[in-house]
Design a protein around this motif. Structure first.
Motif, PDB file in Angstrom:
ATOM      1  N   ILE A 198      -3.428  13.623   0.932  1.00 27.07           N
ATOM      2  CA  ILE A 198      -2.907  12.884  -0.185  1.00 27.07           C
ATOM      3  C   ILE A 198      -3.966  12.197  -0.993  1.00 27.07           C
ATOM      4  O   ILE A 198      -3.816  12.289  -2.239  1.00 27.07           O
ATOM      5  CB  ILE A 198      -1.891  11.965   0.262  1.00 27.07           C
ATOM      6  CG1 ILE A 198      -0.523  12.667   0.948  1.00 27.07           C
ATOM      7  CG2 ILE A 198      -1.466  10.974  -0.984  1.00 27.07           C
ATOM      8  CD1 ILE A 198       0.240  11.771   1.690  1.00 27.07           C
ATOM      9  N   VAL A 199      -4.916  11.844  -0.284  1.00 26.72           N
ATOM     10  CA  VAL A 199      -5.879  10.755  -1.096  1.00 26.72           C
ATOM     11  C   VAL A 199      -7.353  11.544  -1.053  1.00 26.72           C
ATOM     12  O   VAL A 199      -8.234  10.778  -2.124  1.00 26.72           O
ATOM     13  CB  VAL A 199      -6.157   9.559  -0.248  1.00 26.72           C
ATOM     14  CG1 VAL A 199      -4.759   8.773   0.008  1.00 26.72           C
ATOM     15  CG2 VAL A 199      -7.134   9.727   1.135  1.00 26.72           C
TER      16      VAL A 199
ATOM     17  N   ASN B 109      -6.952  16.161  -4.878  1.00 27.46           N
ATOM     18  CA  ASN B 109      -6.262  15.872  -5.887  1.00 27.46           C
ATOM     19  C   ASN B 109      -4.913  15.884  -6.184  1.00 27.46           C
ATOM     20  O   ASN B 109      -4.420  16.552  -6.994  1.00 27.46           O
ATOM     21  CB  ASN B 109      -7.092  16.671  -7.038  1.00 27.46           C
ATOM     22  CG  ASN B 109      -7.223  15.867  -8.504  1.00 27.46           C
ATOM     23  OD1 ASN B 109      -6.924  14.964  -8.612  1.00 27.46           O
ATOM     24  ND2 ASN B 109      -8.117  16.556  -9.395  1.00 27.46           N
ATOM     25  N   PHE B 110      -4.338  15.315  -4.940  1.00 29.50           N
ATOM     26  CA  PHE B 110      -2.749  15.661  -4.635  1.00 29.50           C
ATOM     27  C   PHE B 110      -2.031  15.155  -5.883  1.00 29.50           C
ATOM     28  O   PHE B 110      -1.154  15.772  -6.531  1.00 29.50           O
ATOM     29  CB  PHE B 110      -2.646  14.933  -3.361  1.00 29.50           C
ATOM     30  CG  PHE B 110      -1.230  15.155  -3.299  1.00 29.50           C
ATOM     31  CD1 PHE B 110      -0.432  16.219  -2.777  1.00 29.50           C
ATOM     32  CD2 PHE B 110      -0.208  13.696  -3.439  1.00 29.50           C
ATOM     33  CE1 PHE B 110       0.902  15.989  -2.349  1.00 29.50           C
ATOM     34  CE2 PHE B 110       1.053  13.796  -2.878  1.00 29.50           C
ATOM     35  CZ  PHE B 110       1.593  15.077  -2.630  1.00 29.50           C
ATOM     36  N   PHE B 111      -2.420  13.914  -6.514  1.00 35.51           N
ATOM     37  CA  PHE B 111      -1.591  13.098  -7.228  1.00 35.51           C
ATOM     38  C   PHE B 111      -1.639  13.792  -8.748  1.00 35.51           C
ATOM     39  O   PHE B 111      -0.545  14.178  -9.295  1.00 35.51           O
ATOM     40  CB  PHE B 111      -2.033  11.723  -7.634  1.00 35.51           C
ATOM     41  CG  PHE B 111      -1.629  10.972  -6.376  1.00 35.51           C
ATOM     42  CD1 PHE B 111      -0.251  10.830  -6.121  1.00 35.51           C
ATOM     43  CD2 PHE B 111      -2.479  10.391  -5.595  1.00 35.51           C
ATOM     44  CE1 PHE B 111       0.218  10.102  -4.950  1.00 35.51           C
ATOM     45  CE2 PHE B 111      -2.166   9.675  -4.517  1.00 35.51           C
ATOM     46  CZ  PHE B 111      -0.681   9.575  -4.046  1.00 35.51           C
ATOM     47  N   ARG B 112      -2.897  14.221  -9.163  1.00 31.30           N
ATOM     48  CA  ARG B 112      -2.866  14.784 -10.534  1.00 31.30           C
ATOM     49  C   ARG B 112      -2.126  16.449 -10.575  1.00 31.30           C
ATOM     50  O   ARG B 112      -1.596  16.799 -11.457  1.00 31.30           O
ATOM     51  CB  ARG B 112      -4.380  15.012 -10.858  1.00 31.30           C
ATOM     52  CG  ARG B 112      -4.521  14.386 -12.315  1.00 31.30           C
ATOM     53  CD  ARG B 112      -5.986  14.520 -12.877  1.00 31.30           C
ATOM     54  NE  ARG B 112      -6.829  13.341 -12.405  1.00 31.30           N
ATOM     55  CZ  ARG B 112      -8.266  13.835 -12.429  1.00 31.30           C
ATOM     56  NH1 ARG B 112      -8.813  14.789 -13.141  1.00 31.30           N
ATOM     57  NH2 ARG B 112      -8.857  12.976 -11.887  1.00 31.30           N
ATOM     58  N   LYS B 113      -2.460  16.980  -9.428  1.00 33.53           N
ATOM     59  CA  LYS B 113      -1.892  18.246  -9.022  1.00 33.53           C
ATOM     60  C   LYS B 113      -0.338  18.082  -9.264  1.00 33.53           C
ATOM     61  O   LYS B 113       0.383  18.850  -9.928  1.00 33.53           O
ATOM     62  CB  LYS B 113      -2.117  19.061  -7.962  1.00 33.53           C
ATOM     63  CG  LYS B 113      -3.368  19.764  -7.852  1.00 33.53           C
ATOM     64  CD  LYS B 113      -3.527  20.621  -6.464  1.00 33.53           C
ATOM     65  CE  LYS B 113      -4.942  20.968  -6.262  1.00 33.53           C
ATOM     66  NZ  LYS B 113      -5.174  21.285  -4.867  1.00 33.53           N
ATOM     67  N   GLY B 114       0.319  17.069  -8.633  1.00 34.28           N
ATOM     68  CA  GLY B 114       1.696  16.678  -8.684  1.00 34.28           C
ATOM     69  C   GLY B 114       2.262  16.651 -10.138  1.00 34.28           C
ATOM     70  O   GLY B 114       3.053  17.239 -10.490  1.00 34.28           O
ATOM     71  N   LEU B 115       1.457  15.933 -10.690  1.00 37.26           N
ATOM     72  CA  LEU B 115       1.795  15.680 -12.268  1.00 37.26           C
ATOM     73  C   LEU B 115       1.664  16.842 -13.038  1.00 37.26           C
ATOM     74  O   LEU B 115       2.635  17.256 -13.939  1.00 37.26           O
ATOM     75  CB  LEU B 115       0.728  14.668 -12.794  1.00 37.26           C
ATOM     76  CG  LEU B 115       0.846  13.128 -12.418  1.00 37.26           C
ATOM     77  CD1 LEU B 115       0.005  12.131 -12.921  1.00 37.26           C
ATOM     78  CD2 LEU B 115       2.186  12.810 -12.627  1.00 37.26           C
TER      79      LEU B 115
END
Lengths: 280, 246
Positions: A265-266, A271-277
């Motif tokens: 995740i971190v 790049n979990f968060f940006r990929k998610g977006l």
């Protein structure tokens, strides 16, 4: 030496042995596991660790060192898997499945045949509370051998993992390095029998290496970090399992995979968060 | 001379190359062209021993090609390389020095200086610390070219080096190949686009499973040969765009 260290740290000898063997296993599996992960051989690693079982049983029956039997059967399994894949249209995951299960089955039969002495549960799931000093020494030597072999063949292992096509183009015998790794893997499986057992060896090989992969951009960094993390999750797993009276092998693996989950995740590389977006 | 005799290669049981006999002289820049599936990549891969041949002998000078593989630098198609491997640009180029290093030998100061020079030659020095999946197609191709340079080979095999790259990268690579050619190196390039063939190469190998033609651009790169490789209808379409070609 171990006794005096144990009294110095004020912990029982068996606990110190458990901790030390967890550190040794963590380091060696970090080194080897990095190559297993990068060569996409996780399934193969799982197969080999299971396939050494008949070797372990036979060694016991014949009264020889387990490493000999285990490496023979490990290598034999690797060769058979390759043979089935090359000589038919059966895909490699299927041939791995066939060899893994049949070798494992043979092992179970042989152990029952050998009767007493060998405890199947301990071989399958480990028994870290009873690590004899001789086994600790053996694991330590195996660790040194693995590190030595990997450093000697470092550039060949790197290039044959990174770019097998170009390696072949300049005449590197890539098959040799494949079987060299398979051989090391079989030996390491033996050294891990008392700690995590055959069933969970693959977790030690794959989880620290995959976690480290998420944080590094250089092979050497990946190997070093994987070894540290492997040793850390080993010790942490032993401590947690002693304190809460949990099975050690399972606890070691669960501690390790927690770190993987956090890294997933971190880690900036993943790049979990940006990929998610982006997918939204 | 690279001498190919009676080369036959199968691809999943089907013939990919049949009866290829060719003597490739050293010291030229040579394009390998032909339609999709003509066996262009298969041709160079079988020369290098990456894929098995059904029959055939390949010699360089008077010795089997297996004995001089270290003197051949190979730049594969991008899709053949694992871009997610934890390796930086600089270390990727450094692997080019491996073929000529003995077993147990690590690259030393000499090799590292060579790597810096090779990176400068294709203008990627400022990318040295990047992991290779963070590069554009053109930058990546320049990294692989730099790696081939670091091998200090006399023969270069390149598989579709201009596919999916930007104009700047293409220009850098073309100029570099010209320079290598002037230094007397032999360059074989699998090329899919017929437009730049005359500009880029001295000689051309036209393939379509069989060897259609081999020779100097001026005589061999003719509409007749192209048509017999690509089929008459497709050949016409391709040639219309070429203008000056007879």
């Amino acid at each position: 030496m171990i006794e005096s260290l144990a009294s110095l740290l004020n912990i029982p000898v068996y606990a110190l042995n458990a901790g030390l063997s967890a550190i040794i296993l963590g380091i060696v599996s970090g080194v080897l596991g990095s190559f297993i992960v990068l060569r996409r051989m996780s399934l193969m690693g799982d197969a080999l660790s299971h396939a050494v079982l008949p070797g372990v049983a036979l060694s016991y029956i014949l009264g020889i060192n387990m490493i000999i039997g285990a490496s023979l059967f490990g290598l034999l399994a690797a060769i058979l898997i390759q043979f089935i894949t090359n000589r038919s249209t059966i895909k490699s995951d299927t041939s791995i499945g066939i060899i893994l299960s049949s070798f494992f089955a043979l092992g179970i039969v042989l152990i029952t045949f050998a009767q007493s002495g060998l405890d199947l549960t301990h071989i399958l799931f480990g028994n870290i509370l009873a690590v004899p000093k001789s086994e600790l020494l053996q694991s330590f030597i195996i660790m040194l051998v693995v590190i030595a072999v990997v450093s000697l063949f470092y550039k060949e292992l790197l290039i044959s993992s990174f770019d097998p096509v170009v390696s072949k183009a300049y005449g590197l015998k890539t098959n040799f390095y494949h079987y060299l790794l398979m051989m090391l893997l079989s030996v390491v499986t033996v050294s891990s029998l008392s700690q995590v057992g055959i069933v969970l060896v693959i977790a030690m090989l794959v989880i620290p290496a995959a976690t480290s992969y998420l944080w590094t951009n250089k092979l050497l960094h990946m190997i070093v970090l994987a070894s540290f993390y492997g040793a850390f999750s080993g010790v942490a797993g032993v401590v947690v399992s002693f304190n809460y009276n949990l099975p050690t092998s399972g606890t070691i693996v669960l501690v390790g995979v927690t770190g993987f989950g956090i890294s997933f995740i971190v880690s900036p590389k993943n790049n979990f968060f940006r990929k998610g977006l982006r997918t939204r | 001379m690279i001498q190919v005799k009676n080369l036959n290669v199968d691809y999943f049981g089907n013939p990919a190359l049949e009866q290829v006999d060719i003597d490739i002289p050293l010291g030229y820049s040579i394009g390998i062209i032909g339609p999709n599936g003509a066996g262009k990549s298969t041709f160079i891969k079988s020369l290098l021993g990456i894929i098995k041949k059904r029959s055939g002998t390949i010699t360089v000078g008077n010795s089997d090609i297996a004995l001089c593989q270290k003197d051949i630098a190979y730049v594969p198609q991008k899709s053949d390389v694992d871009l997610t491997f934890p390796i930086t640009v600089r270390d990727t180029v450094l692997t080019g020095t491996y073929p000529k290093l003995k077993l147990f030998r690590r690259p030393g100061k000499k090799e590292k200086e060579l790597v810096e020079r090779c990176m400068e030659m294709v203008d990627i020095s400022d990318l040295a610390h990047k992991q290779i999946s963070n590069l554009s197609g053109g930058q990546l191709q320049r990294v692989f070219i730099a790696r081939a340079l670091a091998q200090q080979a006399n023969i270069f095999f390149l598989d579709e080096p201009f596919v999916g790259i930007d104009l700047v990268s293409e220009k850098i690579i073309v100029n570099l190949l010209k320079k290598l050619r002037e230094e007397g190196k032999t360059i074989l390039v699998v090329h899919h686009d017929l437009h730049e063939v005359e500009e880029y190469f001295d000689k051309v190998i036209i393939l379509n499973r069989k060897l259609i033609a081999f020779g100097d651009i001026s005589t061999t790169f003719s509409s007749q040969n192209i048509q017999s490789a690509y089929g008459s209808s497709l050949g016409n379409v391709q040639i219309k765009g070429l203008g000056g070609l007879v």
